[in-house]
Design a protein around this motif. Structure first.
Motif, mmCIF file in Angstrom:
data_model
loop_
_atom_site.group_PDB
_atom_site.id
_atom_site.type_symbol
_atom_site.label_atom_id
_atom_site.label_comp_id
_atom_site.label_asym_id
_atom_site.label_seq_id
_atom_site.Cartn_x
_atom_site.Cartn_y
_atom_site.Cartn_z
ATOM 1 N N LEU A 246 -11.768 17.271 40.055
ATOM 2 C CA LEU A 246 -11.800 16.334 40.364
ATOM 3 C C LEU A 246 -13.820 15.345 40.082
ATOM 4 N N GLY A 247 -13.661 16.283 39.199
ATOM 5 C CA GLY A 247 -15.503 15.852 38.447
ATOM 6 C C GLY A 247 -16.473 15.587 39.539
ATOM 7 N N ILE A 248 -16.038 16.026 40.330
ATOM 8 C CA ILE A 248 -17.482 15.791 40.978
ATOM 9 C C ILE A 248 -18.475 16.497 40.387
ATOM 10 N N PRO A 249 -19.848 15.446 40.334
ATOM 11 C CA PRO A 249 -21.198 16.606 40.617
ATOM 12 C C PRO A 249 -21.497 17.166 41.648
ATOM 13 N N GLU A 250 -22.269 18.399 40.729
ATOM 14 C CA GLU A 250 -23.024 19.153 41.619
ATOM 15 C C GLU A 250 -24.180 18.894 42.876
ATOM 16 N N THR A 251 -23.832 19.261 43.664
ATOM 17 C CA THR A 251 -25.596 18.642 44.548
ATOM 18 C C THR A 251 -25.974 19.827 44.653
ATOM 19 N N LYS A 252 -27.236 19.805 43.983
ATOM 20 C CA LYS A 252 -28.450 19.994 44.502
ATOM 21 C C LYS A 252 -29.237 19.941 45.129
ATOM 22 N N LEU A 253 -30.028 21.358 46.167
ATOM 23 C CA LEU A 253 -30.705 20.495 47.352
ATOM 24 C C LEU A 253 -31.732 21.214 46.610
ATOM 25 N N PRO A 254 -33.121 20.184 47.390
ATOM 26 C CA PRO A 254 -35.198 20.457 46.795
ATOM 27 C C PRO A 254 -35.442 21.619 47.081
ATOM 28 N N GLU A 255 -35.912 22.132 46.010
ATOM 29 C CA GLU A 255 -36.910 23.237 46.615
ATOM 30 C C GLU A 255 -37.328 23.304 48.485
ATOM 31 N N ASP A 256 -37.295 24.687 48.873
ATOM 32 C CA ASP A 256 -37.509 24.605 50.370
ATOM 33 C C ASP A 256 -38.235 25.802 50.728
ATOM 34 N N PRO A 257 -39.481 25.449 51.047
ATOM 35 C CA PRO A 257 -41.183 26.168 51.396
ATOM 36 C C PRO A 257 -40.882 26.875 52.186
ATOM 37 N N ALA A 258 -39.040 26.896 53.158
ATOM 38 C CA ALA A 258 -39.185 27.991 53.766
ATOM 39 C C ALA A 258 -39.009 29.481 52.845
ATOM 40 N N THR A 259 -38.504 29.269 51.709
ATOM 41 C CA THR A 259 -37.679 29.909 51.522
ATOM 42 C C THR A 259 -38.691 31.048 51.544
ATOM 43 N N ALA A 260 -40.108 30.927 50.422
ATOM 44 C CA ALA A 260 -41.060 31.476 50.350
ATOM 45 C C ALA A 260 -41.831 32.101 51.082
ATOM 46 N N ARG A 261 -41.994 31.742 52.280
ATOM 47 C CA ARG A 261 -41.923 32.197 53.600
ATOM 48 C C ARG A 261 -40.898 33.017 54.228
ATOM 49 N N ARG B 208 -26.504 15.050 52.242
ATOM 50 C CA ARG B 208 -26.512 13.741 52.229
ATOM 51 C C ARG B 208 -27.594 13.525 51.596
ATOM 52 N N ARG B 209 -28.833 13.599 51.920
ATOM 53 C CA ARG B 209 -29.899 13.122 51.128
ATOM 54 C C ARG B 209 -30.102 13.705 49.604
ATOM 55 N N SER B 210 -29.070 14.790 49.356
ATOM 56 C CA SER B 210 -29.521 14.636 48.003
ATOM 57 C C SER B 210 -28.262 13.766 47.004
ATOM 58 N N GLY B 211 -27.578 13.356 47.785
ATOM 59 C CA GLY B 211 -26.660 12.732 47.031
ATOM 60 C C GLY B 211 -25.081 13.039 47.428
ATOM 61 N N PRO C 218 -23.298 24.978 44.008
ATOM 62 C CA PRO C 218 -23.381 26.034 43.558
ATOM 63 C C PRO C 218 -24.844 27.187 44.417
ATOM 64 N N TRP C 219 -24.001 28.213 44.105
ATOM 65 C CA TRP C 219 -24.772 29.276 45.551
ATOM 66 C C TRP C 219 -25.948 30.128 44.196
ATOM 67 N N SER C 220 -25.762 29.445 42.497
ATOM 68 C CA SER C 220 -27.046 30.054 41.767
ATOM 69 C C SER C 220 -27.873 29.462 42.183
ATOM 70 N N HIS C 221 -28.150 27.965 42.777
ATOM 71 C CA HIS C 221 -29.511 27.619 43.199
ATOM 72 C C HIS C 221 -29.878 27.964 44.437
ATOM 73 N N VAL C 222 -30.781 28.300 44.071
ATOM 74 C CA VAL C 222 -31.605 29.163 45.229
ATOM 75 C C VAL C 222 -31.853 27.891 46.477
ATOM 76 N N PRO C 223 -32.252 26.653 46.660
ATOM 77 C CA PRO C 223 -32.407 26.118 47.717
ATOM 78 C C PRO C 223 -31.064 25.280 48.059
ATOM 79 N N ASN C 224 -29.989 25.998 47.414
ATOM 80 C CA ASN C 224 -28.429 25.831 48.360
ATOM 81 C C ASN C 224 -28.379 26.684 49.157
#
Length: 134
Positions: free
Chosen positions: A6-21, A74-77, A85-91
């Motif tokens: 369908l050509g729908i672009p990927e959604t990539k969430l912003p960095e998550d500060p919880a990840t490092a913790r 939703r905040r990310s569009g 994508p799973w490859s984008h760690v914040p997702n």
């Protein structure tokens, strides 16, 4: 990058500060208390509950992480469809919560929810579905 017909672009969430913790070994409950809008600590709590045979607890944690993830998407569009994508760690927090919700729903015999979440995960990221659900 476009990852579907369908050509729908990927959604990539912003960095998550919880990840490092979480990666540093901090208790997921403490991270969830400090960062309740992050899906990741809720997913970690859900996975631990599943591993411990606590299906209802897992379901509640996973549902919280899932809804927090929907809010972030939703905040990310995100418009309710398209690749996450799973490859984008914040997702990964959202995708892990979604997988845990499917598993927990199956354990409590909520078969429609299990199937809906499994389909949603597969449609969002086949790579995540393979990694998390086999």
């Amino acid at each position: 990058m476009v990852d579907n017909l369908l050509g729908i672009p990927e959604t990539k969430l912003p960095e998550d500060p919880a990840t490092a913790r979480i990666e540093a070994g901090e208790d997921a409950a403490a991270v969830a208390a400090d960062l309740p809008s992050s899906s990741l600590p809720w997913a970690v709590l859900a996975e631990a509950a599943l591993d411990g045979g606590r299906s209802i607890e897992a379901y509640a944690y996973a549902r919280t992480g899932y809804h927090r993830g929907l809010d972030a998407l939703r905040r990310s569009g995100w418009k309710g469809q398209g690749p996450v994508p799973w490859s984008h760690v914040p997702n990964r927090g959202f995708l892990r919560a979604l997988a845990a919700l499917s598993q927990a729903a199956g354990e409590i015999e909520e078969t429609e929810e299990e199937a809906r979440c499994r389909t949603f995960l597969t449609d969002s990221s086949l790579e995540a579905a393979r990694a998390l659900l086999g």
